[in-house]
Design a protein around this motif. Structure first.
Motif, PDB file in Angstrom:
ATOM      1  N   THR A 115     -29.769 -17.612 -26.518  1.00  0.00           N
ATOM      2  CA  THR A 115     -29.913 -19.048 -26.786  1.00  0.00           C
ATOM      3  C   THR A 115     -30.945 -19.730 -25.904  1.00  0.00           C
ATOM      4  O   THR A 115     -31.429 -20.798 -26.252  1.00  0.00           O
ATOM      5  CB  THR A 115     -28.565 -19.774 -26.577  1.00  0.00           C
ATOM      6  OG1 THR A 115     -28.060 -19.447 -25.279  1.00  0.00           O
ATOM      7  CG2 THR A 115     -27.559 -19.370 -27.616  1.00  0.00           C
ATOM      8  N   HIS A 116     -31.245 -19.163 -24.761  1.00  0.00           N
ATOM      9  CA  HIS A 116     -32.115 -19.860 -23.815  1.00  0.00           C
ATOM     10  C   HIS A 116     -33.552 -19.344 -23.797  1.00  0.00           C
ATOM     11  O   HIS A 116     -34.377 -19.849 -23.045  1.00  0.00           O
ATOM     12  CB  HIS A 116     -31.539 -19.774 -22.398  1.00  0.00           C
ATOM     13  CG  HIS A 116     -30.357 -20.674 -22.208  1.00  0.00           C
ATOM     14  ND1 HIS A 116     -29.175 -20.482 -22.878  1.00  0.00           N
ATOM     15  CD2 HIS A 116     -30.189 -21.782 -21.455  1.00  0.00           C
ATOM     16  CE1 HIS A 116     -28.317 -21.423 -22.515  1.00  0.00           C
ATOM     17  NE2 HIS A 116     -28.903 -22.220 -21.671  1.00  0.00           N
ATOM     18  N   ARG A 117     -33.800 -18.296 -24.583  1.00  0.00           N
ATOM     19  CA  ARG A 117     -35.159 -17.750 -24.547  1.00  0.00           C
ATOM     20  C   ARG A 117     -35.657 -17.521 -25.972  1.00  0.00           C
ATOM     21  O   ARG A 117     -34.876 -17.261 -26.874  1.00  0.00           O
ATOM     22  CB  ARG A 117     -35.177 -16.383 -23.835  1.00  0.00           C
ATOM     23  CG  ARG A 117     -34.607 -16.389 -22.457  1.00  0.00           C
ATOM     24  CD  ARG A 117     -34.656 -15.005 -21.851  1.00  0.00           C
ATOM     25  NE  ARG A 117     -34.277 -13.965 -22.794  1.00  0.00           N
ATOM     26  CZ  ARG A 117     -34.472 -12.675 -22.607  1.00  0.00           C
ATOM     27  NH1 ARG A 117     -35.045 -12.234 -21.514  1.00  0.00           N
ATOM     28  NH2 ARG A 117     -34.112 -11.788 -23.506  1.00  0.00           N
ATOM     29  N   HIS A 136     -23.935 -23.277 -27.753  1.00  0.00           N
ATOM     30  CA  HIS A 136     -25.372 -23.049 -27.599  1.00  0.00           C
ATOM     31  C   HIS A 136     -25.929 -22.302 -28.812  1.00  0.00           C
ATOM     32  O   HIS A 136     -27.083 -22.478 -29.199  1.00  0.00           O
ATOM     33  CB  HIS A 136     -25.664 -22.227 -26.335  1.00  0.00           C
ATOM     34  CG  HIS A 136     -25.915 -23.070 -25.122  1.00  0.00           C
ATOM     35  ND1 HIS A 136     -25.051 -23.131 -24.058  1.00  0.00           N
ATOM     36  CD2 HIS A 136     -26.935 -23.898 -24.810  1.00  0.00           C
ATOM     37  CE1 HIS A 136     -25.534 -23.964 -23.152  1.00  0.00           C
ATOM     38  NE2 HIS A 136     -26.672 -24.446 -23.572  1.00  0.00           N
ATOM     39  N   HIS A 143     -38.651 -19.984 -22.014  1.00  0.00           N
ATOM     40  CA  HIS A 143     -37.336 -20.621 -21.987  1.00  0.00           C
ATOM     41  C   HIS A 143     -37.311 -21.828 -22.910  1.00  0.00           C
ATOM     42  O   HIS A 143     -38.306 -22.520 -23.060  1.00  0.00           O
ATOM     43  CB  HIS A 143     -36.958 -20.998 -20.557  1.00  0.00           C
ATOM     44  CG  HIS A 143     -36.646 -19.783 -19.744  1.00  0.00           C
ATOM     45  ND1 HIS A 143     -35.367 -19.344 -19.539  1.00  0.00           N
ATOM     46  CD2 HIS A 143     -37.462 -18.884 -19.148  1.00  0.00           C
ATOM     47  CE1 HIS A 143     -35.403 -18.229 -18.844  1.00  0.00           C
ATOM     48  NE2 HIS A 143     -36.658 -17.931 -18.580  1.00  0.00           N
ATOM     49  N   VAL A 144     -36.159 -22.047 -23.545  1.00  0.00           N
ATOM     50  CA  VAL A 144     -36.050 -23.130 -24.519  1.00  0.00           C
ATOM     51  C   VAL A 144     -35.251 -24.276 -23.895  1.00  0.00           C
ATOM     52  O   VAL A 144     -34.172 -24.061 -23.353  1.00  0.00           O
ATOM     53  CB  VAL A 144     -35.271 -22.638 -25.773  1.00  0.00           C
ATOM     54  CG1 VAL A 144     -35.217 -23.717 -26.829  1.00  0.00           C
ATOM     55  CG2 VAL A 144     -35.896 -21.369 -26.321  1.00  0.00           C
ATOM     56  N   HIS A 145     -35.807 -25.481 -23.949  1.00  0.00           N
ATOM     57  CA  HIS A 145     -35.082 -26.650 -23.446  1.00  0.00           C
ATOM     58  C   HIS A 145     -35.044 -27.672 -24.571  1.00  0.00           C
ATOM     59  O   HIS A 145     -36.016 -28.373 -24.812  1.00  0.00           O
ATOM     60  CB  HIS A 145     -35.796 -27.262 -22.238  1.00  0.00           C
ATOM     61  CG  HIS A 145     -35.992 -26.280 -21.127  1.00  0.00           C
ATOM     62  ND1 HIS A 145     -34.970 -25.845 -20.321  1.00  0.00           N
ATOM     63  CD2 HIS A 145     -37.086 -25.616 -20.701  1.00  0.00           C
ATOM     64  CE1 HIS A 145     -35.421 -24.980 -19.457  1.00  0.00           C
ATOM     65  NE2 HIS A 145     -36.711 -24.807 -19.661  1.00  0.00           N
ATOM     66  N   GLN A 146     -33.928 -27.748 -25.265  1.00  0.00           N
ATOM     67  CA  GLN A 146     -33.858 -28.586 -26.455  1.00  0.00           C
ATOM     68  C   GLN A 146     -32.425 -29.059 -26.672  1.00  0.00           C
ATOM     69  O   GLN A 146     -31.489 -28.285 -26.454  1.00  0.00           O
ATOM     70  CB  GLN A 146     -34.229 -27.729 -27.663  1.00  0.00           C
ATOM     71  CG  GLN A 146     -35.352 -28.260 -28.463  1.00  0.00           C
ATOM     72  CD  GLN A 146     -35.764 -27.230 -29.513  1.00  0.00           C
ATOM     73  OE1 GLN A 146     -35.023 -26.307 -29.825  1.00  0.00           O
ATOM     74  NE2 GLN A 146     -36.947 -27.393 -30.047  1.00  0.00           N
ATOM     75  N   LYS A 147     -32.288 -30.286 -27.121  1.00  0.00           N
ATOM     76  CA  LYS A 147     -30.946 -30.779 -27.427  1.00  0.00           C
ATOM     77  C   LYS A 147     -30.358 -29.980 -28.602  1.00  0.00           C
ATOM     78  O   LYS A 147     -31.072 -29.645 -29.543  1.00  0.00           O
ATOM     79  CB  LYS A 147     -31.052 -32.262 -27.803  1.00  0.00           C
ATOM     80  CG  LYS A 147     -29.736 -32.903 -28.091  1.00  0.00           C
ATOM     81  CD  LYS A 147     -29.929 -34.378 -28.329  1.00  0.00           C
ATOM     82  CE  LYS A 147     -28.645 -34.983 -28.838  1.00  0.00           C
ATOM     83  NZ  LYS A 147     -28.780 -36.417 -29.087  1.00  0.00           N
TER      84      LYS A 147
END
Ligand SMILES: Cc1cc2nc3c(=O)[nH]c(=O)nc-3n(C[C@H](O)[C@H](O)[C@H](O)COP(=O)(O)O)c2cc1C
Length: 187
Positions: free
Chosen positions: A83-85, A135, A94-98
């Protein structure tokens, strides 16, 4: 004709207790006419080449024994890294998203000894698994936990008393009812 709904049960176990709940869940899905894949997470699972795709499923169950207050590391890593990459232009970023979980649903489950503080000892692992599946965008609609024996002999002085043989028949009936009621809710 409507498409058969598919569920994935992903679980980690050291001594087989959580596996009993996982297989009972599988029976419930099959009884309710769902397709169901059940996958045990092991140390050998390659996070970058998982043998399944979360997106193929309509419902996710993630479960584990509780080890030092938390779920199994491999299970947590698999979900966290998924979920984070992501891969962009050949590179892992890396993914930073609502995230807005849903409409797909999921549940989390643990077995645990609760030796010192009882049910409270299941909470951190349940919360972490709940967070993990959200997530993945599966809205967590239930948390199931039951005691799981630590060895074959009773150890005096534990919060639950004697938990040898747990999860027992009654625990598994509770697991079955828990999931049945969730699957009977309208989507
Ligand atoms: C290394 C280890 C650490 C454990 N730590 C905890 C703990 O912190 N809290 C707890 O309630 N149970 C703890 N337990 C008990 C297990 O969570 C319990 O026996 C569970 O049912 C094991 O699940 P499994 O058979 O699927 O591996 C621990 C067990 C082991 C083997």
């Amino acid at each position: 004709m409507s498409k058969i709904k598919k569920s994935l049960i992903l679980y980690q176990t050291m001594t087989g207790n959580t596996e009993k709940v996982a297989f009972r869940f599988k029976q419930v899905f099959e009884k309710k006419g769902w397709g169901c894949d059940i996958i045990k997470v092991g140390k050998d699972m390659d996070v970058d080449n998982l043998p399944f795709d979360f997106q193929d499923y309509d419902f996710l169950c993630a479960g584990s024994g509780v080890y030092a207050a938390l779920p199994g590391k491999e299970l947590v890593d698999i979900i966290f890294k998924t979920t984070h990459r992501t891969r962009r232009a050949g590179k892992i970023v890396h993914v930073h998203q609502k995230i807005k979980p849903g409409p797909k649903k999921g549940v989390v489950f643990v077995t645990y000894a609760g030796t010192h503080l009882g049910p409270k000892e299941a909470e951190p692992a349940l919360s972490l698994l709940d967070l993990n599946i959200e997530h993945l965008r599966f809205r967590c609609v239930g948390r199931f936990s039951c005691p799981g024996s630590l060895g074959k002999r009773p150890t005096p002085g534990q919060w639950f008393g004697d938990i040898t043989g747990r999860p027992n028949k009654r625990d598994l009936v509770k697991a079955e009812i828990f999931l049945e009621e969730i699957l009977e809710e309208p989507y």
